[in-house]
Motif scaffolding. Structure first.
Motif, PDB file in Angstrom:
ATOM      1  N   ARG A  54      17.010  56.562 -32.634  1.00 54.72           N
ATOM      2  CA  ARG A  54      17.097  57.273 -31.359  1.00 54.72           C
ATOM      3  C   ARG A  54      16.022  58.349 -31.341  1.00 54.72           C
ATOM      4  O   ARG A  54      15.469  58.697 -32.384  1.00 54.72           O
ATOM      5  CB  ARG A  54      18.494  57.823 -31.106  1.00 54.72           C
ATOM      6  N   ASP A  56      14.350  61.906 -31.288  1.00 53.09           N
ATOM      7  CA  ASP A  56      14.809  63.225 -31.727  1.00 53.09           C
ATOM      8  C   ASP A  56      14.173  64.340 -30.904  1.00 53.09           C
ATOM      9  O   ASP A  56      14.230  65.502 -31.268  1.00 53.09           O
ATOM     10  CB  ASP A  56      14.632  63.407 -33.236  1.00 53.09           C
ATOM     11  N   LEU A 143       1.873  55.813 -34.264  1.00 53.59           N
ATOM     12  CA  LEU A 143       2.825  55.516 -35.349  1.00 53.59           C
ATOM     13  C   LEU A 143       3.317  54.080 -35.187  1.00 53.59           C
ATOM     14  O   LEU A 143       4.519  53.819 -35.092  1.00 53.59           O
ATOM     15  CB  LEU A 143       3.999  56.505 -35.286  1.00 53.59           C
ATOM     16  N   PHE A 151       4.417  48.007 -53.654  1.00 48.43           N
ATOM     17  CA  PHE A 151       5.332  48.049 -54.800  1.00 48.43           C
ATOM     18  C   PHE A 151       5.091  46.830 -55.693  1.00 48.43           C
ATOM     19  O   PHE A 151       5.049  45.688 -55.196  1.00 48.43           O
ATOM     20  CB  PHE A 151       6.782  48.021 -54.332  1.00 48.43           C
ATOM     21  N   GLY A 183      12.765  55.791 -48.694  1.00 52.84           N
ATOM     22  CA  GLY A 183      12.138  56.644 -47.685  1.00 52.84           C
ATOM     23  C   GLY A 183      13.152  57.533 -47.001  1.00 52.84           C
ATOM     24  O   GLY A 183      14.196  57.063 -46.537  1.00 52.84           O
ATOM     25  N   THR A 184      12.838  58.813 -46.957  1.00 53.53           N
ATOM     26  CA  THR A 184      13.734  59.796 -46.343  1.00 53.53           C
ATOM     27  C   THR A 184      12.963  60.688 -45.378  1.00 53.53           C
ATOM     28  O   THR A 184      13.087  61.908 -45.409  1.00 53.53           O
ATOM     29  CB  THR A 184      14.441  60.626 -47.429  1.00 53.53           C
ATOM     30  N   GLY A 185      12.138  60.045 -44.527  1.00 50.94           N
ATOM     31  CA  GLY A 185      11.524  60.751 -43.403  1.00 50.94           C
ATOM     32  C   GLY A 185      12.478  60.661 -42.211  1.00 50.94           C
ATOM     33  O   GLY A 185      13.664  60.342 -42.360  1.00 50.94           O
ATOM     34  N   SER A 186      11.952  60.910 -41.018  1.00 50.48           N
ATOM     35  CA  SER A 186      12.800  60.891 -39.811  1.00 50.48           C
ATOM     36  C   SER A 186      13.569  59.580 -39.697  1.00 50.48           C
ATOM     37  O   SER A 186      14.747  59.565 -39.318  1.00 50.48           O
ATOM     38  CB  SER A 186      11.939  61.050 -38.560  1.00 50.48           C
ATOM     39  N   GLY A 188      14.372  57.193 -42.168  1.00 55.05           N
ATOM     40  CA  GLY A 188      15.388  57.012 -43.205  1.00 55.05           C
ATOM     41  C   GLY A 188      16.594  57.908 -42.941  1.00 55.05           C
ATOM     42  O   GLY A 188      17.753  57.480 -43.091  1.00 55.05           O
ATOM     43  N   GLN A 190      17.682  59.010 -40.132  1.00 53.62           N
ATOM     44  CA  GLN A 190      18.505  58.483 -39.029  1.00 53.62           C
ATOM     45  C   GLN A 190      19.282  57.235 -39.473  1.00 53.62           C
ATOM     46  O   GLN A 190      20.415  57.021 -39.041  1.00 53.62           O
ATOM     47  CB  GLN A 190      17.623  58.090 -37.835  1.00 53.62           C
ATOM     48  N   ARG A 207      11.661  60.243 -52.367  1.00 52.27           N
ATOM     49  CA  ARG A 207      10.527  60.802 -53.102  1.00 52.27           C
ATOM     50  C   ARG A 207      10.349  62.286 -52.763  1.00 52.27           C
ATOM     51  O   ARG A 207      10.171  63.103 -53.646  1.00 52.27           O
ATOM     52  CB  ARG A 207       9.249  60.018 -52.780  1.00 52.27           C
ATOM     53  N   THR A 208      10.420  62.598 -51.482  1.00 50.23           N
ATOM     54  CA  THR A 208      10.321  64.001 -51.071  1.00 50.23           C
ATOM     55  C   THR A 208      11.554  64.353 -50.240  1.00 50.23           C
ATOM     56  O   THR A 208      11.845  63.667 -49.255  1.00 50.23           O
ATOM     57  CB  THR A 208       9.066  64.243 -50.206  1.00 50.23           C
ATOM     58  N   ARG A 327       6.866  66.865 -40.686  1.00 50.66           N
ATOM     59  CA  ARG A 327       7.649  66.828 -39.456  1.00 50.66           C
ATOM     60  C   ARG A 327       9.132  67.044 -39.750  1.00 50.66           C
ATOM     61  O   ARG A 327       9.703  66.405 -40.627  1.00 50.66           O
ATOM     62  CB  ARG A 327       7.456  65.498 -38.724  1.00 50.66           C
ATOM     63  N   ARG A 349      11.372  61.843 -57.899  1.00 48.28           N
ATOM     64  CA  ARG A 349      10.557  62.829 -58.617  1.00 48.28           C
ATOM     65  C   ARG A 349      10.969  62.859 -60.091  1.00 48.28           C
ATOM     66  O   ARG A 349      10.181  63.199 -60.962  1.00 48.28           O
ATOM     67  CB  ARG A 349      10.753  64.228 -58.029  1.00 48.28           C
ATOM     68  N   GLY A 378       7.437  54.377 -43.361  1.00 49.87           N
ATOM     69  CA  GLY A 378       6.518  55.009 -42.441  1.00 49.87           C
ATOM     70  C   GLY A 378       5.344  54.171 -41.979  1.00 49.87           C
ATOM     71  O   GLY A 378       5.392  52.928 -41.981  1.00 49.87           O
ATOM     72  N   PHE A 379       4.262  54.866 -41.643  1.00 49.11           N
ATOM     73  CA  PHE A 379       3.159  54.263 -40.901  1.00 49.11           C
ATOM     74  C   PHE A 379       1.805  54.752 -41.412  1.00 49.11           C
ATOM     75  O   PHE A 379       1.696  55.843 -41.954  1.00 49.11           O
ATOM     76  CB  PHE A 379       3.273  54.666 -39.417  1.00 49.11           C
TER      77      PHE A 379
HETATM   78  O1  N01 Z   1       7.942  57.822 -41.941  1.00 51.61           O
HETATM   79  P1  N01 Z   1       7.573  59.052 -42.929  1.00 51.61           P
HETATM   80  P2  N01 Z   1       9.120  57.736 -40.877  1.00 51.61           P
HETATM   81  N1  N01 Z   1       7.587  55.251 -52.786  1.00 51.61           N
HETATM   82  O2  N01 Z   1       6.163  58.803 -43.342  1.00 51.61           O
HETATM   83  C1  N01 Z   1       8.603  57.575 -48.393  1.00 51.61           C
HETATM   84  C2  N01 Z   1       8.313  59.480 -36.000  1.00 51.61           C
HETATM   85  N2  N01 Z   1       9.699  59.143 -35.798  1.00 51.61           N
HETATM   86  O3  N01 Z   1       9.127  56.365 -40.350  1.00 51.61           O
HETATM   87  O4  N01 Z   1       7.491  62.007 -48.115  1.00 51.61           O
HETATM   88  C3  N01 Z   1       8.648  55.965 -52.407  1.00 51.61           C
HETATM   89  O5  N01 Z   1       7.888  60.348 -42.335  1.00 51.61           O
HETATM   90  C4  N01 Z   1       8.034  58.910 -48.021  1.00 51.61           C
HETATM   91  O6  N01 Z   1       8.033  59.787 -49.129  1.00 51.61           O
HETATM   92  P3  N01 Z   1       6.982  61.035 -49.162  1.00 51.61           P
HETATM   93  C5  N01 Z   1       8.242  60.914 -36.479  1.00 51.61           C
HETATM   94  O7  N01 Z   1       7.094  61.522 -35.976  1.00 51.61           O
HETATM   95  C6  N01 Z   1      10.258  59.623 -34.688  1.00 51.61           C
HETATM   96  O8  N01 Z   1      10.385  58.292 -41.434  1.00 51.61           O
HETATM   97  O9  N01 Z   1       5.641  60.452 -48.777  1.00 51.61           O
HETATM   98  N3  N01 Z   1       8.789  56.520 -51.205  1.00 51.61           N
HETATM   99  C7  N01 Z   1       8.987  59.319 -46.907  1.00 51.61           C
HETATM  100  O10 N01 Z   1      10.186  59.797 -47.420  1.00 51.61           O
HETATM  101  C8  N01 Z   1       8.184  60.724 -37.948  1.00 51.61           C
HETATM  102  O11 N01 Z   1       7.720  61.832 -38.663  1.00 51.61           O
HETATM  103  C9  N01 Z   1      11.556  59.382 -34.455  1.00 51.61           C
HETATM  104  O12 N01 Z   1       7.056  61.525 -50.522  1.00 51.61           O
HETATM  105  C10 N01 Z   1       7.801  56.338 -50.337  1.00 51.61           C
HETATM  106  C11 N01 Z   1       9.231  57.992 -46.211  1.00 51.61           C
HETATM  107  O13 N01 Z   1       8.949  56.969 -47.147  1.00 51.61           O
HETATM  108  C12 N01 Z   1       7.294  59.518 -38.021  1.00 51.61           C
HETATM  109  O14 N01 Z   1       7.751  58.682 -36.986  1.00 51.61           O
HETATM  110  C13 N01 Z   1      12.317  58.651 -35.347  1.00 51.61           C
HETATM  111  C14 N01 Z   1       6.650  55.591 -50.658  1.00 51.61           C
HETATM  112  C15 N01 Z   1       8.333  57.794 -45.026  1.00 51.61           C
HETATM  113  O15 N01 Z   1       8.552  58.830 -44.124  1.00 51.61           O
HETATM  114  C16 N01 Z   1       7.342  58.771 -39.316  1.00 51.61           C
HETATM  115  O16 N01 Z   1       8.680  58.723 -39.758  1.00 51.61           O
HETATM  116  C17 N01 Z   1      11.721  58.156 -36.480  1.00 51.61           C
HETATM  117  C18 N01 Z   1       6.569  55.044 -51.947  1.00 51.61           C
HETATM  118  N4  N01 Z   1       5.497  54.359 -52.340  1.00 51.61           N
HETATM  119  C19 N01 Z   1      10.407  58.395 -36.692  1.00 51.61           C
HETATM  120  N5  N01 Z   1       5.847  55.586 -49.568  1.00 51.61           N
HETATM  121  C20 N01 Z   1      12.123  59.912 -33.215  1.00 51.61           C
HETATM  122  O17 N01 Z   1      13.292  60.078 -33.134  1.00 51.61           O
HETATM  123  C21 N01 Z   1       6.459  56.299 -48.622  1.00 51.61           C
HETATM  124  N6  N01 Z   1       7.649  56.754 -49.079  1.00 51.61           N
HETATM  125  C22 N01 Z   1      11.223  60.277 -32.083  1.00 51.61           C
END
Ligand code: N01
Length: 533
Positions: A54, A56, A143, A151, A183-186, A188, A190, A207-208, A327, A349, A378-379
């Motif tokens: 969804r 954010d 994105l 991997f 992956g624990t960005g936006s 993961g 959600q 990872r972070t 972000r 880590r 991610g992207f």
């Molecule tokens: O991607 P990310 P996302 N081994 O790159 C980890 C938008 N968005 O798809 O932080 C292990 O943020 C990586 O770890 P690290 C929004 O702008 C919007 O989540 O690089 N882990 C991280 O935890 C957002 O910021 C919405 O150390 C690995 C994760 O994968 C952007 O899209 C919703 C790895 C990637 O996180 C991207 O978000 C969702 C590896 N080799 C997204 N490589 C809205 O709601 C990567 N990671 C609008």
């Protein structure tokens, strides 16, 4: 006889950028075609169907602003809209603006070469079509180029591997499955709570650790929606004068000026209000490290108060980067999910992934078995969608090579050596740091204005000058230095998530308001920095 291109403008992509570009350029009297790799409009909102997807950014801000009629006739149901609702909105707009007949779906642009004799681009797709155009407008997304890390052994994994942004359209039944999420960005953040609701067991590989604030999502009451619609003109005017592309509530205070009691009261209120507006509570936390640390500590303490197991809580507590320098994430019950007995957190880590195996993966510390791996990795942001197309400029040089040492543009919109090519939300634009739909409107309006200017002078070719690109590159670097982004050791803004991508802060961090003044000033000056013939 000089050859004539098949079409004036060719647009790559039919997400929010492509839909508006087709509309705007048609309205300006140009012939337009678009190619879209997906089978419907929506762009990222077509592809990202993972559980929990969804927006954010608040729905009332994450929409086109240019038409009062569209604003009046569409009503969001929730403060933060789901992926299906946003895709329905994209479809509604595309139908209302009658852009669909101009879009060819299920067709990916694979190559584009500048043809000097034609004064245009020769564009090739994966369905074997070749189209020539005078102007090539990439709305391929900032994105949209999904990144699967290389991997070791992933091809040996016998279970199901899914990237969140390529989630099957008819969904995936995870009932009874052991699921790994990497992956624990936006994304993961959600997805994990929703996946945990279905799966038998979830292992989250982090990872972070990221900062996340609760969405506090809720249905939008009719009176709130009616108020917003009634003030469409004011909202629109305000939008373009903000740094972020929408008005963010703030106390207007400096966190360093208030007492600890007042600070806790303000931040608790902002936490309960929810959403990434939390970052705007005080006016000094995005500029001053000491101020930022107070804000970050509030979130760290929240995590410790939510997560029952102290060891897990400490793994989830972000360290090493200021809050907002990567972000900010917005979640629904993310931290609470780690209180479930069937959810486990692995800290990459402390142990790193060595290799995938047929039954899961092995880290430097243990073996993990699972049926499905969800790659929320991610992207290749801002540049990937363009460098994955074989784009060749005036001397046959490739854009990917040109950008290999670090992407540079003029205004995020154009590149010397690539005449008549425009990049909506390109590197060097403010797009991903602001409400992207609003940035898109500005980019497309600017591009359309430029083409109208060329037509009025009888010109057919425009190319950014290297000096203009160098000047803009300096602006992008200088504005980054004024923000706390420079203190993040890694992020997709910097390209550090892509092996081999040079570390360079890609977006323009000066705000939409400042960007608009600069870009519009360049237009008013007769498109300073362009060679036009
Ligand atoms: O991607 P990310 P996302 N081994 O790159 C980890 C938008 N968005 O798809 O932080 C292990 O943020 C990586 O770890 P690290 C929004 O702008 C919007 O989540 O690089 N882990 C991280 O935890 C957002 O910021 C919405 O150390 C690995 C994760 O994968 C952007 O899209 C919703 C790895 C990637 O996180 C991207 O978000 C969702 C590896 N080799 C997204 N490589 C809205 O709601 C990567 N990671 C609008």
């Amino acid at each position: 006889m000089t050859p004539t291109p098949d079409v004036d403008c060719l647009v790559i992509g039919a997400g929010f950028g492509g839909i508006y570009a087709v509309h705007k350029l048609r309205e300006a009297g140009f012939g337009v075609r678009a190619f879209e790799a997906g089978s419907d409009v929506g762009g990222v909102w077509f592809w990202n169907r993972y559980p929990g997807a969804r927006c954010d950014v608040p729905s009332l801000a994450y929409q086109y602003s240019f038409s009062e009629e569209l604003d009046r006739d569409w009503t969001w149901s929730e403060r933060f809209a789901t992926q299906p609702e946003i895709q329905r909105y994209a479809r509604f707009v595309a139908e209302r603006l009658d852009v669909l007949p101009h879009i060819t779906f299920d067709t990916r642009v694979t190559a584009a070469a500048w043809d000097e004799e034609l004064t245009g681009w020769r564009v090739v797709t994966d369905t074997g079509t070749t189209v020539t155009c005078r102007f090539l407008i990439s709305a391929a997304g900032a994105l949209s180029a999904a990144q699967t890390p290389p991997f070791a052994g992933i091809e040996d994994f016998a279970g199901q591997a899914l990237h969140t942004s390529r989630w099957p359209a008819d969904g995936v039944d995870l009932t009874g499955k052991r699921v790994a999420v990497i992956g624990t960005g936006s994304t993961g953040i959600q997805a994990v709570p929703e996946i945990a609701e279905q799966a038998e067991h979830v292992t989250v590989f982090q990872r972070t650790a990221n900062f996340s604030v609760p969405a506090q999502n809720r249905p939008l009451p009719p009176d709130e929606v009616a108020r917003a619609k009634a003030h469409w003109a004011d909202r629109r005017a305000a939008t373009f004068t903000t740094r972020a592309g929408h008005v963010i509530p703030t106390t207007g205070k400096r966190i360093l000026d208030v007492s600890p009691e007042e600070r806790m009261a303000d931040l608790e209120k902002a936490w309960q209000f929810g959403g990434n507006e939390f970052l705007g509570t005080y006016i000094d936390t995005s500029k001053d490290l000491e101020a930022n640390a107070l804000l970050a500590d509030f979130v760290r303490d929240k995590i410790r108060s939510i997560v029952h197991d102290p060891a897990t809580a400490e793994k989830l507590v972000p360290t090493g980067h200021p809050i907002g320098s990567k972000r900010i994430c917005v979640d629904t019950a993310y931290y609470e999910t780690f209180n479930r007995p069937d959810v486990e957190l692995v800290d990459l880590r402390a142990e790193t992934i060595e290799t995938f195996t047929p039954t899961g993966l092995r880290t430097t510390a243990a073996e993990y078995a699972f049926d499905t791996v969800v790659l929320a990795t991610g992207f290749d942001a801002l540049t990937g969608a363009l460098t994955r197309i074989d784009i060749r400029g005036t001397d046959g040089q490739s854009l990917a090579d040109e950008w290999a040492p670090g992407a540079q543009t003029y205004l995020g919109l154009t590149v010397p050596g690539f005449p008549n090519l425009f990049t909506v939300t390109g590197p060097g634009s403010p797009s991903v740091l602001v409400t992207v739909v609003i940035a898109i409107e500005h980019h497309v309006d600017w591009i359309s204005g430029h083409l109208v200017h060329l037509r009025a002078h009888g010109w057919t070719r425009t190319e950014a000058e290297p000096a203009a690109r160098d000047w803009w590159t300096d602006q992008v670097r200088a504005t980054t230095q004024l923000t706390l982004h420079r203190h993040a050791p890694s992020s997709w803004y910097l390209g550090t998530n892509i092996p081999g991508k040079p570390r360079l802060f890609l977006p323009y961090a000066g705000g939409l308001d400042n960007y608009r003044v600069v870009a519009d000033g360049i237009a008013t000056d007769g498109y300073r920095g362009f060679a036009m013939t």
